[in-house]
Design an enzyme around this catalytic site. Structure first.
Site, short mmCIF file in Angstrom:
data_model
loop_
_atom_site.label_atom_id
_atom_site.label_comp_id
_atom_site.label_asym_id
_atom_site.label_seq_id
_atom_site.Cartn_x
_atom_site.Cartn_y
_atom_site.Cartn_z
N GLU A 1 14.45 19.82 -12.07
CA GLU A 1 13.11 20.41 -12.25
C GLU A 1 12.02 19.33 -12.29
O GLU A 1 10.86 19.60 -12.03
CB GLU A 1 13.09 21.30 -13.50
N ASP B 1 19.80 9.98 -15.02
CA ASP B 1 18.74 10.61 -14.24
C ASP B 1 17.41 9.90 -14.36
O ASP B 1 16.59 9.96 -13.47
CB ASP B 1 18.55 12.07 -14.68
N ASN C 1 23.11 13.00 -18.25
CA ASN C 1 21.89 13.38 -17.55
C ASN C 1 20.72 12.47 -17.96
O ASN C 1 19.95 12.01 -17.12
CB ASN C 1 21.57 14.83 -17.91
N ILE D 1 19.78 20.97 -12.63
CA ILE D 1 18.53 21.45 -12.02
C ILE D 1 17.52 20.30 -11.98
O ILE D 1 17.14 19.74 -13.00
CB ILE D 1 17.96 22.64 -12.82
N ASP E 1 -11.23 -0.19 15.85
CA ASP E 1 -12.44 -0.87 16.33
C ASP E 1 -12.11 -2.33 16.51
O ASP E 1 -11.13 -2.82 15.93
CB ASP E 1 -13.51 -0.84 15.22
N VAL F 1 21.10 22.54 -17.19
CA VAL F 1 20.04 21.59 -17.55
C VAL F 1 20.21 20.29 -16.77
O VAL F 1 19.25 19.73 -16.24
CB VAL F 1 20.08 21.31 -19.08
N ALA F 2 21.46 19.85 -16.68
CA ALA F 2 21.70 18.56 -16.02
C ALA F 2 21.50 18.65 -14.51
O ALA F 2 21.01 17.71 -13.90
CB ALA F 2 23.11 18.08 -16.33
P1 ATP Z 1 -16.69 -2.04 17.72
O1 ATP Z 1 -16.84 -0.64 18.17
O2 ATP Z 1 -15.39 -2.63 17.96
O3 ATP Z 1 -17.22 -2.31 16.36
P2 ATP Z 1 -18.98 -3.27 18.79
O4 ATP Z 1 -19.49 -3.66 17.48
O5 ATP Z 1 -19.10 -4.27 19.88
O6 ATP Z 1 -17.52 -2.85 18.79
P3 ATP Z 1 -21.19 -1.61 19.03
O7 ATP Z 1 -21.64 -2.01 17.70
O8 ATP Z 1 -21.33 -0.21 19.48
O9 ATP Z 1 -19.71 -1.97 19.24
O10 ATP Z 1 -21.93 -2.57 20.04
C1 ATP Z 1 -21.89 -2.37 21.44
C2 ATP Z 1 -22.77 -3.37 22.15
O11 ATP Z 1 -24.10 -3.21 21.70
C3 ATP Z 1 -22.43 -4.81 21.84
O12 ATP Z 1 -21.54 -5.32 22.77
C4 ATP Z 1 -23.77 -5.51 21.98
O13 ATP Z 1 -24.02 -5.80 23.32
C5 ATP Z 1 -24.74 -4.45 21.56
N1 ATP Z 1 -25.15 -4.61 20.16
C6 ATP Z 1 -24.38 -4.63 19.08
N2 ATP Z 1 -25.09 -4.72 17.95
C7 ATP Z 1 -26.38 -4.76 18.34
C8 ATP Z 1 -27.62 -4.85 17.65
N3 ATP Z 1 -27.70 -4.93 16.34
N4 ATP Z 1 -28.74 -4.87 18.39
C9 ATP Z 1 -28.69 -4.76 19.72
N5 ATP Z 1 -27.57 -4.69 20.42
C10 ATP Z 1 -26.41 -4.68 19.76
#
Ligand code: ATP
Length: 884
Positions: free
Chosen positions: A290, A718, A714, A288, A332, A285-286
Site C-alpha cells: 500500500e 520492506d 515486513n 499488500i 538552441d 499486511v505484509a
Molecule cells: P539561437 O536560436 O540558437 O539562440 P541565435 O541567437 O543566433 O540562435 P537569433 O537570436 O534569432 O538566433 O538571431 C538570429 C540572427 O539575428 C543572428 O544570427 C544575428 O545575425 C541577428 N541578431 C541576433 N541578435 C541580434 C540583435 N540583438 N540585434 C540585431 N541582430 C541580431
C-alpha cells in the site's frame, strides 16, 4: 491596520483616484511597513494555495488506512482472547508502521515544498522609490510593479505608465490576439476582455513595458476567482504514480484472494481459527504494497531535489518520468551549446577590413557610423559601479558596446546627443533591430541584423560616397558573410539612413555600412554531453536563428553533424499542415536547422511527435512558448529565458547549458530504474513470504510462520533496504541503453517472470533449509515446530537482506547497489535490529524465538548463500531479459 478598498471597480477610476484609495504612491511605491501590514491583512499573492497538510494531519492519516484497521482488528481479537503479548506487539507494529508512513509522506511533502520555492517567479516592484526584485508572492495591493516583454503579469492592476505594451490575455479570455493596454478610464459595464486600462494575473507581456498599480493579489484576482471555482490543483498524480496505484489495487485483490485461500486451507488442515486469522491478517499486511505510490512520489521528489543541485529545476514530478524516455533533444545554439560570451573579432565595410587586435581605421564616415551605430542601435548598457563595469543586456549587444568604447566612443554622451525617438526591438522572426534618433534637428535611423534580412532593405551602400546598391554588390557581401561564417563567426550587418525632416521609424531605403563578425565559442562541456546522448540513443538537433554556415561549423565542432551534411534553412520549411511525407522524412533526418523562427520550432516538434518521438525542446523567448509547451519536455533557460518561457516549461536550466539537459535525462533514467529496483525487490520478497506460508498451510507441513514474525520481516526488509535502493546512483550502463518507451509498464512481462523466479527460489531454499535441518540433525525426533519455524524465519530474513544485492546491474561485486553506501547502512541497521530482537526478552517472546546451535545457524547461512548463488547463476546465464 490600514483600511484599503478591495471591491473598488478600478477600471472606472483615474490613476490618481485609484492610487489614493490604495494609499500608494506612483513614483515611490509602498513602504516596508505598509507591505508588512498588507501581507498580514490579505496574505501572500498566491493562487489556490492549499495550506500544506500539517505534520499532525499526516500522522493522523496514517491511522486511517485499511491496513491499520486490519491490524487493529487483529490486536482487538488478541486482547479479546487474552493474548496480551500478541495484542501489545501488534499495537507496537501499528505505531511503527505509522511512524514509517509518516516519515515518508512528510519527507515527500518537504521536498515538494522546497521544489515549489525554487520555481518561484521574481517580480520588479517600486519600494521606497527604488525598483527592487522580489518574489512575486510578496506583492501586495498598492505596490507599483514593473513588467517587461516576456514577463508574466503576477497580479491584477491598473496601468499607470506604459510604452506600447501588448498583453497576451489568451490564458484568461481565450482571445489569441494581444491587446494594447494604456492608461484611461472606462465605463463600469466594460467586460473583462475590453478593460484596456487594466492587466490581469496569469496573462503576459508580449511586447513593450509598463508600470502597474496593483489592485488585487492572490485569490482576489480574476484568475483567483476562477481558480476558486474550478479548484485548480497544480500537482496532479504523475502517470507513473497512477500506473502504480492501479497496479497496487490489482495486487491487493490478488493478495486478498491468496490470503483467503491460505486461511481456508489452514482451517481445513485443522489449524486453530484464531491462529489462522492472525496469520492471514499479518500476511495481508505484509504483502499488500500500500505504501508503493508514496515511496514513488518520494523517490521522484528526491530526484528533483538532486537535479536542483545540478542547476536543473524540474517543475512537475511527471517530467522526471518523461525525461527517462526522451529520445530527441531540439536545442538552441546560442547560449545553450555556446558560451554566449561574445567578442567582436572582425569588421568589414567597403573601406575597413579590421581584424582583432589591429587598428580600427578606414573611411572616416564609415568608422564614425559604426561606432555610433553600435552604441545607438543597442539596448544593452555598461554601468560602472564601485569601479566595476556591470554588463546589462544581450551579450551580442554588450560586445558591440565594448568595441565602441574601446575605439573611444562615449556611450552616455552619444546616447544623450542622439535622442532616441523610437525603436523596433530585435525579434527572432524579423532578425532585425532598428532605432530612430534625433540629432541637432535632423534624424538618423540605424538598423542591424542578419545580413539576408537587412540587405534587401538597403537601396544604397556607403563607399567613399553613398552609391546605389546593385546585385553584384549584394552577391559580394553575401559571399563575404558566408566565408566568415564558415569559420564559425556569428555575423550581423549594419545599415543607416539620414533624414533631414521628421520621420517615423522604418527599415526602408537603408544605406548599407558593413558586416560585423563575432566569436561565440562552444561550451567546453557540451561535446562530451552530445557524445553521451548518442550512446544513449538520443538524437540531438540544433535549431538556431543564426547563419546556416555558422550553425554547421559549430554543429561539426560539437559532433551534432558532419561536414558536408545539409543544413535546413527556415525559408525552405513549410508549415506542418503543408508538409509532404517526403519532406517530413527529410526533417527527421536533418541535424541542423538554421535561420529558423519560433513557428518552425513548433512544427518540428509536431513532426517528431507524429513519428512517436518523445521530444525535448529548448527556448527562451515569448514566441518560443508554444513549442516549449507542445514538446514532451519543454526546457526553458534560467538566465536568458523570459518568464513566459519558464512558466510553460517543464524544466528550467539555471545555467542555460546543454550539459544540464543530459544530466537531467540521466537522472530521469536512474530514478525510473531505481523505482523498478525497489518495486521488484518488494514484490519478490512479499511473494516469497506468501509462497512459504501458502505451501506450509496447503501441504499441512509441521511448521509455519507466525503472524508477528511476518510483520517483523515486513518492517525489517520492506523499509530501509527499499528506501536505500530508491537512492542508488545509476549503473554504468544507464546512458548506454535505449530510451524507455512510455507505453512499457514499470513491471513488464519479463520483470514479472523475474519476480516470480526470485520468489520461488527464495521460498524453496528457505523451506528446503528447514527440511534439510530436520532430516540432517533431528532425523529420529519428532518435529520441533518452534525450531523449524525459527530456521524458516531467520532464513527468510537473511535471504531478503541479501536479495537487495540482486537488484544491481553488471557484475555482482561492481554493481551500483554494492557501491550504494545507504544499502550497506540499511543492512547494518537491520542486522542490529535482529540482534537486538534476540536480546530483548519481550521481543524474543513475541517472536517465539528459541535457542539455536551452531549447526542450525550454519544451515541458515547455507540457505542464504544458495539463494544468492542460484540467482547470480541465472544472471550469468542471462535467463531473464529484464535482468538489468
Ligand atoms: P539561437 O536560436 O540558437 O539562440 P541565435 O541567437 O543566433 O540562435 P537569433 O537570436 O534569432 O538566433 O538571431 C538570429 C540572427 O539575428 C543572428 O544570427 C544575428 O545575425 C541577428 N541578431 C541576433 N541578435 C541580434 C540583435 N540583438 N540585434 C540585431 N541582430 C541580431
Amino acid at each position: 491596520m490600514e483600511n484599503i478598498l478591495t471591491n473598488f471597480t478600478f477600471h472606472t477610476t483615474t490613476v490618481e483616484e485609484a492610487t489614493v484609495s490604495l494609499k500608494s504612491d506612483v513614483e515611490k511605491g509602498l513602504t516596508p511597513i505598509q507591505v508588512k501590514e498588507r501581507i498580514e491583512q490579505f496574505g501572500l499573492n498566491t493562487i489556490n494555495e492549499e495550506k500544506p497538510i500539517s505534520p499532525f494531519q499526516i500522522l493522523f492519516s496514517q491511522f486511517k488506512s485499511p491496513i491499520v484497521l486490519l491490524l487493529l482488528f487483529a490486536a482487538g481479537m488478541s486482547f479479546w482472547f487474552k493474548e496480551w503479548l500478541d495484542g501489545t506487539a501488534i499495537v507496537c507494529v501499528i505505531f511503527i508502521n505509522a511512524a514509517i508512513g509518516f516519515y515518508m509522506e512528510f519527507k515527500a511533502q518537504v521536498s515538494m515544498l522546497a521544489l515549489k520555492k525554487m520555481a518561484a517567479v521574481p517580480a520588479k516592484v517600486l519600494r521606497e522609490g527604488k525598483l527592487t526584485e522580489i518574489n512575486a508572492e510578496e506583492i501586495v495591493q498598492g505596490d507599483i510593479v514593473f513588467v517587461d516583454a516576456g514577463d508574466l503579469i503576477p497580479i491584477d492592476g491598473k496601468i499607470v505608465r506604459s510604452t506600447q505594451v501588448l498583453i497576451d490575455e489568451s490564458a484568461l479570455t481565450g482571445e489569441s490576439v494581444s491587446v494594447e493596454k494604456k492608461m484611461g478610464v472606462l465605463p463600469e459595464n466594460t467586460i473583462l476582455g475590453d478593460r484596456t486600462n487594466m492587466v490581469f494575473k496569469g496573462t503576459y507581456v508580449f511586447k513593450g513595458n509598463a508600470y502597474i498599480l496593483v489592485c488585487a493579489t492572490g485569490m482576489q484576482t480574476e484568475l483567483g476567482k476562477i481558480a476558486s471555482l474550478v479548484h485548480l490543483s497544480d500537482q496532479a498524480a504523475t502517470p507513473l504514480e497512477k500506473k502504480l496505484e492501479v497496479f497496487s489495487k490489482k495486487l491487493i485483490k490478488i493478495t486478498v484472494g491468496l490470503v483467503v485461500l491460505i486461511f481456508v486451507a489452514g482451517l481445513l488442515n485443522g489449524q486453530k481459527f484464531m491462529e489462522m486469522l492472525e496469520t492471514s491478517i499479518a500476511l495481508a499486511v505484509a504483502a499488500i504494497p500500500e505504501g508503493l505510490p508514496i515511496v514513488v512520489t518520494m523517490s521522484l521528489a528526491q530526484g528533483m531535489l538532486k537535479l536542483a543541485r545540478y542547476n536543473v529545476i524540474v517543475k512537475k514530478l511527471s517530467a522526471v518520468e518523461t525525461l527517462g524516455g526522451t529520445n530527441v533533444i531540439c536545442t538552441d545554439k546560442t547560449g545553450t551549446l555556446t558560451q554566449n560570451k561574445m567578442g567582436v573579432v572582425l569588421i568589414k565595410t567597403p573601406s575597413v577590413n579590421w581584424q582583432k587586435d589591429a587598428d580600427f581605421e578606414g573611411n572616416e564616415e564609415q568608422v564614425k557610423l559604426i561606432t555610433q551605430g553600435f552604441i545607438l542601435c543597442n539596448t544593452a548598457n555598461l554601468e560602472i559601479a564601485n569601479n566595476e563595469t556591470k554588463e546589462i543586456g544581450d551579450p551580442l549587444e554588450i560586445a558591440l558596446l565594448k568595441f565602441a568604447q574601446l575605439q573611444g566612443g562615449d556611450i552616455t554622451a552619444i546616447r544623450t546627443q542622439f535622442n532616441k525617438k523610437d525603436e523596433i526591438p530585435f525579434s527572432s522572426e524579423t532578425k532585425i533591430m532598428a532605432t530612430l534618433h534625433e540629432h541637432e534637428g535632423s534624424y538618423i535611423t540605424f538598423a542591424k541584423g542578419a545580413l539576408e534580412e537587412l540587405l534587401p532593405k538597403c537601396t544604397h551602400i556607403l563607399e567613399n560616397d553613398t552609391v546605389p546598391m546593385d546585385k553584384s554588390k549584394q552577391d559580394y557581401w553575401i559571399k563575404e558573410a558566408e566565408v566568415f561564417a564558415a569559420s564559425g563567426h556569428r555575423m550581423i550587418a549594419i545599415a543607416y539612413r539620414k533624414d533631414k525632416t521628421e520621420t517615423t521609424l522604418s527599415t526602408d531605403s537603408l544605406v548599407f555600412i558593413g558586416l560585423i563578425g563575432m566569436i561565440d565559442p562552444p561550451r567546453p562541456e557540451v561535446k562530451a554531453a552530445i557524445e553521451e546522448c548518442k550512446m544513449a540513443g538520443i538524437k540531438v538537433v540544433m535549431i538556431t536563428g543564426d547563419h546556416p554556415t555558422t550553425a554547421q561549423y559549430i554543429g561539426v565542432q560539437l559532433g551534432i553533424t558532419e561536414a558536408g551534411e545539409a543544413v535546413m534553412i527556415g525559408k525552405e520549411m513549410k508549415h506542418f499542415e503543408d508538409l509532404t511525407k517526403e519532406e517530413k522524412k527529410k526533417w527527421l533526418n536533418t541535424d541542423v536547422f538554421a535561420r529558423v523562427n519560433p513557428q518552425h520550432k513548433l512544427d518540428l516538434v509536431k513532426v517528431f511527435q507524429e513519428k512517436g518521438y518523445v521530444v525535448g525542446m529548448t527556448g527562451d523567448g515569448v514566441n518560443d512558448a508554444p513549442a516549449i509547451k507542445k514538446a514532451d519536455i519543454g526546457i526553458a533557460m534560467g538566465q536568458r529565458g523570459t518568464q513566459v518561457a519558464q512558466e510553460v516549461s517543464d524544466m528550467i536550466l539555471k545555467d542555460d547549458s546543454f550539459k544540464s539537459i543530459v544530466v537531467a535525462i540521466r537522472q530521469g533514467r536512474v530514478i525510473i530504474e531505481n523505482i523498478k529496483k525497489f518495486v521488484t525487490f518488494l514484490l519478490s520478497c512479499n511473494l516469497s513470504e506468501l509462497l512459504v506460508i501458502a505451501v506450509a498451510a496447503v501441504m499441512n507441513l509441521h511448521f509455519q510462520m507466525l503472524p508477528l514474525q511476518i510483520l517483523f520481516i515486513n518492517i525489517i526488509t520492506d523499509v530501509l533496504p527499499a528506501l536505500a535502493l530508491g537512492i542508488t546512483k545509476g549503473g554504468d550502463n544507464v546512458m548506454k541503453l535505449k530510451p524507455l518507451k512510455a507505453s512499457v509498464p514499470i513491471i513488464d512481462k519479463n520483470r514479472w517472470k523475474l519476480i516470480f523466479f526470485y520468489a520461488i527460489i527464495m521460498a524453496s531454499v528457505c523451506t528446503a533449509g528447514v527440511l534439510i535441518n530436520h532430516y540432517l540433525y533431528h532425523k529420529n525426533d519428532v518435529w520441533d515446530t518452534a525450531l523449524c519455524n525459527n530456521i524458516l524465519f531467520f532464513s527468510l530474513i537473511l535471504c531478503q537482506l541479501l536479495h537487495v544485492f540482486n537488484m544491481g546491474t553488471g557484475t555482482f561485486f561492481k554493481s551500483e547497489v554494492m557501491r550504494n553506501k545507504y544499502v550497506w547502512y540499511s543492512i547494518l541497521v537491520n542486522i542490529i535490529i535482529v540482534f537486538a530482537a534476540l536480546q530483548i526478552p519481550f521481543v524474543r517472546k513475541a517472536l517465539n524465538i528459541v535457542p539455536m546451535n551452531l549447526n542450525e545457524w550454519v544451515v541458515i547461512l547455507a540457505v542464504g548463500l544458495s539463494f544468492m548463488v542460484t540467482v547470480q547463476l541465472a544472471k550469468v546465464l542471462k535467463l531473464f531479459k529484464s535482468n538489468k
